[in-house]
Write an enzyme that holds these catalytic residues in place. Structure first.
Site, PDB file in Angstrom:
ATOM      1  N   ASP A   1      -2.225  -7.983   1.509  1.00  0.00           N
ATOM      2  CA  ASP A   1      -2.614  -6.754   1.012  1.00  0.00           C
ATOM      3  C   ASP A   1      -1.319  -5.983   0.100  1.00  0.00           C
ATOM      4  O   ASP A   1      -0.197  -6.102   0.644  1.00  0.00           O
ATOM      5  CB  ASP A   1      -2.698  -5.773   2.208  1.00  0.00           C
ATOM      6  CG  ASP A   1      -3.219  -4.476   2.044  1.00  0.00           C
ATOM      7  OD1 ASP A   1      -2.683  -3.930   0.804  1.00  0.00           O
ATOM      8  OD2 ASP A   1      -3.788  -3.908   2.823  1.00  0.00           O
TER       9      ASP A   1
ATOM     10  N   HIS B   1      -6.656  -5.803   0.301  1.00  0.00           N
ATOM     11  CA  HIS B   1      -6.762  -4.550   0.898  1.00  0.00           C
ATOM     12  C   HIS B   1      -8.280  -4.116   0.889  1.00  0.00           C
ATOM     13  O   HIS B   1      -8.737  -3.232   1.530  1.00  0.00           O
ATOM     14  CB  HIS B   1      -5.815  -3.632   0.207  1.00  0.00           C
ATOM     15  CG  HIS B   1      -6.081  -2.024   0.936  1.00  0.00           C
ATOM     16  ND1 HIS B   1      -5.342  -1.830   1.923  1.00  0.00           N
ATOM     17  CD2 HIS B   1      -6.334  -1.235   0.284  1.00  0.00           C
ATOM     18  CE1 HIS B   1      -5.499  -0.771   2.131  1.00  0.00           C
ATOM     19  NE2 HIS B   1      -5.888  -0.046   1.083  1.00  0.00           N
TER      20      HIS B   1
ATOM     21  N   SER C   1      -7.508   2.201   5.554  1.00  0.00           N
ATOM     22  CA  SER C   1      -6.551   2.617   4.836  1.00  0.00           C
ATOM     23  C   SER C   1      -6.059   4.322   4.966  1.00  0.00           C
ATOM     24  O   SER C   1      -5.653   4.561   6.256  1.00  0.00           O
ATOM     25  CB  SER C   1      -6.770   2.534   3.235  1.00  0.00           C
ATOM     26  OG  SER C   1      -5.797   2.469   2.490  1.00  0.00           O
TER      27      SER C   1
HETATM   28  N1  LIG Z   1      -7.432   3.185  -7.154  1.00  0.00           N
HETATM   29  C1  LIG Z   1      -7.534   1.863  -6.583  1.00  0.00           C
HETATM   30  C2  LIG Z   1      -7.233   1.730  -5.151  1.00  0.00           C
HETATM   31  C3  LIG Z   1      -7.837   2.762  -4.090  1.00  0.00           C
HETATM   32  C4  LIG Z   1      -8.233   2.094  -2.818  1.00  0.00           C
HETATM   33  O1  LIG Z   1      -8.017   0.747  -2.793  1.00  0.00           O
HETATM   34  N2  LIG Z   1      -9.274   2.582  -2.348  1.00  0.00           N
HETATM   35  C5  LIG Z   1      -9.796   1.834  -0.879  1.00  0.00           C
HETATM   36  C6  LIG Z   1      -9.302   2.710   0.213  1.00  0.00           C
HETATM   37  S1  LIG Z   1      -7.639   2.904   0.182  1.00  0.00           S
HETATM   38  C7  LIG Z   1     -11.163   1.612  -1.223  1.00  0.00           C
HETATM   39  O2  LIG Z   1     -11.932   1.482  -0.279  1.00  0.00           O
HETATM   40  N3  LIG Z   1     -11.673   1.812  -2.343  1.00  0.00           N
HETATM   41  C8  LIG Z   1     -13.323   1.948  -2.584  1.00  0.00           C
HETATM   42  C9  LIG Z   1     -13.839   0.664  -2.627  1.00  0.00           C
HETATM   43  O3  LIG Z   1     -13.261  -0.446  -2.692  1.00  0.00           O
HETATM   44  O4  LIG Z   1     -15.012   0.577  -2.683  1.00  0.00           O
HETATM   45  C10 LIG Z   1      -9.070   1.679  -6.571  1.00  0.00           C
HETATM   46  O5  LIG Z   1      -9.982   2.652  -6.549  1.00  0.00           O
HETATM   47  O6  LIG Z   1      -9.574   0.648  -6.749  1.00  0.00           O
END
Ligand SMILES: N[C@@H](CCC(=O)N[C@@H](CS)C(=O)NCC(=O)O)C(=O)O
Length: 291
Positions: free
Chosen positions: A234, A267, A156
């Site tokens: 996604d 995603h 991402s």
């Molecule tokens: N705000 C949302 C979207 C952020 C998001 O999807 N972040 C991805 C990267 S863009 C991620 O790796 N989140 C941390 C995880 O899933 O551990 C969330 O925190 O769930």
């Protein structure tokens, strides 16, 4: 000079997952990074060395998300890869507003070198990753590393970081890869918000210097062997990631790309962990190939 401290070391599959902290001159704060060392490197009579894969995480992450959720260690040990994964922003700099939003400031450094008064002394994740961290790793773990044999990947926002780091530094990485990268940040809300905060509206003409779809059109350098894995379900694909724009830009400028669109995946880390074996094996083949 780095004030490097080992914060944790855990045996995991055939190697050790370690976390170090250090003082970063680029970011003016202490930072954590993970490093996975396949066990064979640590045997006293070992003479073999290994390549390094740098892995950049996405919005809201620390170095821990990838370490805990992706399951990469099994494949890094089998494929003989050292894996280094930094945090996603400076921490604890006490800049007003940096902790207000999840998609700006802390946890969202966006891998750029900030130009705005408020952020320019700390938010320099581009130079941190492409210069300071690589130097630190090579100065401190050099005995384990095949010189100059590096790849970069990420997820991402980290996929964006990986692509621009490789495209802006021809020859630094033998391979660039990404999971669900933010591929055209100057044309999506996440990118516009961060670029306007870190680079400034007044420097809009410079934003393209951190946009993979813009950079690939001008890329002149060794073949980067780009690979992208993307979930077809996604929810961010069309509005934020815009991977199609990058793929088209690669095709237009004759930069080879392997693009895999995976039916049904979203995603998150279930998607990332599913494709880590193929993704890492692709990278390892390139790193261990002679040319
Ligand atoms: N705000 C949302 C979207 C952020 C998001 O999807 N972040 C991805 C990267 S863009 C991620 O790796 N989140 C941390 C995880 O899933 O551990 C969330 O925190 O769930």
């Amino acid at each position: 000079m780095y004030d490097l401290r080992e914060e944790s070391s855990s045996k995991c599959w055939g190697g050790y997952q370690k976390v170090y902290s250090h003082f970063s001159k680029e970011l003016n704060c202490r930072m954590n990074f993970g490093i996975y060392l396949p066990e064979f490197l640590l045997n006293s009579n070992n003479k073999e060395k290994a390549p390094v894969l740098y892995y950049l995480s996405g919005l809201t992450c620390t170095e821990q998300n990838f370490i805990i959720k992706s399951g990469f260690q099994r494949y890094a040990s089998e494929l003989k890869l050292i894996v280094v994964n930094p945090d996603t922003s400076p921490r604890g700099c006490n800049i007003e507003g940096e902790d207000t939003d999840w998609d700006f400031g802390t946890g969202a450094g966006f891998y750029v070198d900030s130009l705005t008064e408020k952020f320019k002394n700390n938010y320099r994740m581009y130079s941190y990753v492409t210069k300071e961290l690589i130097q630190l790793v090579e100065d401190n773990f050099g005995d384990f590393i095949i010189k100059g044999c590096r790849a970069i990947s990420g997820h991402s926002m980290g996929g964006h970081g990986a692509l621009i780091s490789a495209l802006k530094n021809p020859g630094l990485f033998k391979c660039a890869a990404a999971f669900a990268p933010i591929s055209n940040p100057i044309n999506c809300l996440w990118g516009k918000k961060c670029f306007s905060g870190y680079l400034g509206e007044e420097n809009k003409n410079l934003w393209a210097n951190y946009d993979a779809s813009e950079l690939v059109a001008k890329y002149k350098g060794p073949d980067l062997k780009i690979r992208i894995d993307q979930g077809a379900d996604d929810p961010y694909l069309n509005d934020q990631l815009k991977v199609d724009n990058f793929v088209k830009a690669c095709q237009k400028s004759n930069v080879p790309i392997n693009y895999y669109l995976h039916e049904g995946f979203d995603h998150g880390y279930f998607f990332v962990s599913t494709f880590i074996p193929d993704h890492f094996s692709h990278i390892s083949k390139i790193l261990y190939s002679k040319n």
